[in-house]
Design a protein around this motif. Structure first.
Motif, PDB file in Angstrom:
ATOM      1  N   GLU A   1     -54.415   4.966 -13.898  1.00 10.09           N
ATOM      2  CA  GLU A   1     -55.162   5.113 -14.812  1.00 10.09           C
ATOM      3  C   GLU A   1     -56.655   4.736 -14.398  1.00 10.09           C
TER       4      GLU A   1
ATOM      5  N   SER B   1     -57.012  13.028 -11.267  1.00  9.73           N
ATOM      6  CA  SER B   1     -55.950  13.821 -12.086  1.00  9.73           C
ATOM      7  C   SER B   1     -54.479  13.537 -11.034  1.00  9.73           C
TER       8      SER B   1
ATOM      9  N   GLU C   1     -49.896   7.917 -22.329  1.00  9.16           N
ATOM     10  CA  GLU C   1     -49.987   9.322 -22.190  1.00  9.16           C
ATOM     11  C   GLU C   1     -51.595   9.666 -22.851  1.00  9.16           C
ATOM     12  N   GLU C   2     -51.901   8.928 -23.957  1.00  8.11           N
ATOM     13  CA  GLU C   2     -53.089   9.329 -24.773  1.00  8.11           C
ATOM     14  C   GLU C   2     -54.175   8.808 -24.140  1.00  8.11           C
ATOM     15  N   ARG C   3     -54.310   7.695 -23.174  1.00  8.22           N
ATOM     16  CA  ARG C   3     -55.262   7.340 -22.335  1.00  8.22           C
ATOM     17  C   ARG C   3     -55.623   8.247 -21.389  1.00  8.22           C
TER      18      ARG C   3
ATOM     19  N   ARG D   1     -54.848  11.335 -21.165  1.00 10.91           N
ATOM     20  CA  ARG D   1     -54.757  12.787 -21.761  1.00 10.91           C
ATOM     21  C   ARG D   1     -55.909  13.639 -20.969  1.00 10.91           C
ATOM     22  N   GLY D   2     -55.330  14.929 -20.253  1.00 10.30           N
ATOM     23  CA  GLY D   2     -56.529  15.847 -19.797  1.00 10.30           C
ATOM     24  C   GLY D   2     -56.505  15.493 -18.505  1.00 10.30           C
ATOM     25  N   ARG D   3     -56.168  14.577 -17.944  1.00  7.08           N
ATOM     26  CA  ARG D   3     -56.141  14.413 -16.499  1.00  7.08           C
ATOM     27  C   ARG D   3     -54.895  13.975 -15.846  1.00  7.08           C
TER      28      ARG D   3
ATOM     29  N   VAL E   1     -50.480  13.811 -16.426  1.00  7.12           N
ATOM     30  CA  VAL E   1     -49.253  14.337 -16.739  1.00  7.12           C
ATOM     31  C   VAL E   1     -48.081  13.565 -16.363  1.00  7.12           C
TER      32      VAL E   1
END
Length: 482
Positions: free
Chosen positions: A304, A309, A336-338, A340-342, A344
């Motif tokens: 994180e 990514s 997952e929310e933190r 999200r976008g980069r 998975v």
């Protein structure tokens, strides 16, 4: 004038150990041997047969024979026929020992083969197959799932015991025959790193395995000569039996992955990042590693914080449960929310070879399993090594310090074992993925090894020439029946 007899078709029997990482390379070997018109019979059990047959779909001339797996084995749950499904590593020893009970059914099946068997290729854990080979008067080749470096180090530990002079698990010691190399006892597992290995059933099993290697007619190595030349030469000149480098065996798979009926989400994610020019770090730690809840959390925090990514495959649910880790608790909605976008997170099987050959993947945070390293090299993807068990620490030494094909995350406290903190994960991920000087040098080396690996598996390359030599030599060896 009588016609000359037709040349006998070589018939290779292949018997993998019942674990995914041990089986897959030997299935690829079956493909290679079929390209040379050899007859192939693969032995396995009923529970392990379906994925083998699926992998061989479209390959003619390969038979699969199912043997009954022993029942009522203390320490092995009923119905478990694969190491990957064992509840914990404590069940490993009784599982390996139980395979000896398959010898009679194996030999009965060998009697029925047509054409008759001419060579047996079997995993080092199936040492009893050497006795079967001798009863049929055919050569036996041993397969060990790691590379030549690690296998050579294990033999040196057992034979010359260079680590016996140090008391601390982290004190470096020189390795005989390799003046440039120092290791620690923590780079290997008991009983190999014990200063005074005690007698017992596990040590007896290790020596049985090593003796069966010594008495076999060769060792099949999932590697290519150009990368491990120093250790292949040392093995052949000082240890033996002869090592045949036939890899990377993963390149014996189909020339191109079959088209998918529907792209899975993780491939769509990689496609999107490739279009945006944002390289993705692939994160996977195999199917048997036992990571603590604390280590999972540090990895997550490091990923994180790295702002890179990533695609993280959590296919270690059984091992995680053994460590007291609830993946549902770890893989929270908040994490997952933190990311999200980069980032998975995938909790199902993924096609690792396809992922590592995807142009969107720029690095691999790995447990340093040998198969994973070979697949990474063939995809031209540099590794960040984070070893946990078995041969992984030695593999990490080779990947990072010998081959220069990766970086390594180090635990706190100066040992090669222990908790790796989030800051270390973040630092190494950024170094590799964001164009650091060390990361750039690793990428250059990986590109060289990728080209050498693919060339080795082409006609006229070192591994294919070695395959032809192996077929010829196994056809000329005479073994007295016992």
């Amino acid at each position: 004038m009588a016609a000359s007899p037709l040349p006998r078709i070589p018939h290779f029997v292949i018997f993998p150990f019942m674990a995914q990482g041990h089986t897959i390379p030997l299935i690829y070997l079956a493909r290679l041997l079929r390209r040379r018109s050899a007859a192939i019979t693969i032995f396995t059990t009923a529970a392990n047969s379906p994925p083998i047959r699926a992998t061989l779909r479209g390959v003619d001339g390969v038979s699969v024979v199912e043997l009954p797996f022993p029942e009522n084995i203390d320490g092995v749950p009923p119905g478990v026929e694969n190491v990957d499904k064992l509840p914990s590593l404590s069940s490993f020893f009784p599982f390996v020992k139980s395979t000896k009970l398959m010898q009679n059914s194996f030999e009965q099946a060998l009697e029925t083969l047509d054409p008759p068997v001419s060579c047996i290729v079997s995993d080092v854990f199936l040492d009893w197959t050497l006795r079967s080979a001798r009863r049929f008067g055919v050569p036996r080749l041993c397969f060990y799932v790691t590379g030549q470096f690690s296998f050579t180090m294990y033999q040196i530990f057992l034979r010359e015991r260079p680590h016996a002079a140090v008391d601390s698990l982290d004190e470096p010691f020189p390795v005989p025959g390799f003046p440039h190399l120092t290791l620690t006892r923590n780079d290997s597992e008991p009983p190999f790193n014990d200063t005074e290995p005690s007698a017992g059933p596990f040590m007896a099993m290790v020596f049985e395995h090593m003796e069966s290697v010594r008495m076999s007619q060769g060792v099949v190595v999932n590697s290519f000569y150009e990368m491990e030349k120093r250790y292949v030469d040392h093995w052949n000149e000082n240890i033996g039996p002869k090592a045949y480098c036939l890899g990377p065996l993963c390149l014996a798979a189909a020339a191109a992955p079959p088209p998918l009926p529907e792209k899975p989400g993780y491939i769509r994610f990689l496609d999107e990042k490739l279009e945006l020019g944002e390289p993705v770090l692939y994160v996977a730690f195999g199917s048997q590693g036992e990571l603590s809840k604390e280590q999972f959390e540090e990895i997550a925090k490091g990923l994180e914080q790295s702002e890179v990514s990533f695609l993280w495959v959590l296919r270690t649910a059984a091992a995680a449960a053994n460590s007291g880790l609830d993946l549902e608790e770890f893989d929270s909605v908040e994490f997952e929310e933190r990311v999200r976008g980069r980032g998975v997170v995938v909790k199902e099987w993924v096609d690792q070879v396809r992922v590592l050959r995807h142009g969107g993947v720029g690095g691999f945070l790995s447990h340093a399993g040998w198969n994973s390293f070979m697949e990474s090299i063939c995809g031209g993807v540099p590794v960040i090594a984070m070893p946990f068990v078995a041969d992984q620490h030695l593999n990490a030494r080779f990947v990072v310090e010998e081959a220069g094909a990766g970086l390594r995350v180090w635990p706190r406290g100066g040992s090669v074992r222990g908790l790796v903190m989030a800051e270390e994960v973040e630092r190494k991920v950024r170094e590799l993925m964001m164009g650091g000087e060390e990361g750039a040098e690793v990428r250059r080396k990986v590109a060289e090894y990728r080209d050498a690996a693919w060339h080795a598996m082409e006609e006229g390359g070192s591994s294919m020439l070695t395959l032809d030599l192996l077929i010829h030599e196994m056809g000329t060896i005479e073994i007295a029946k016992t």
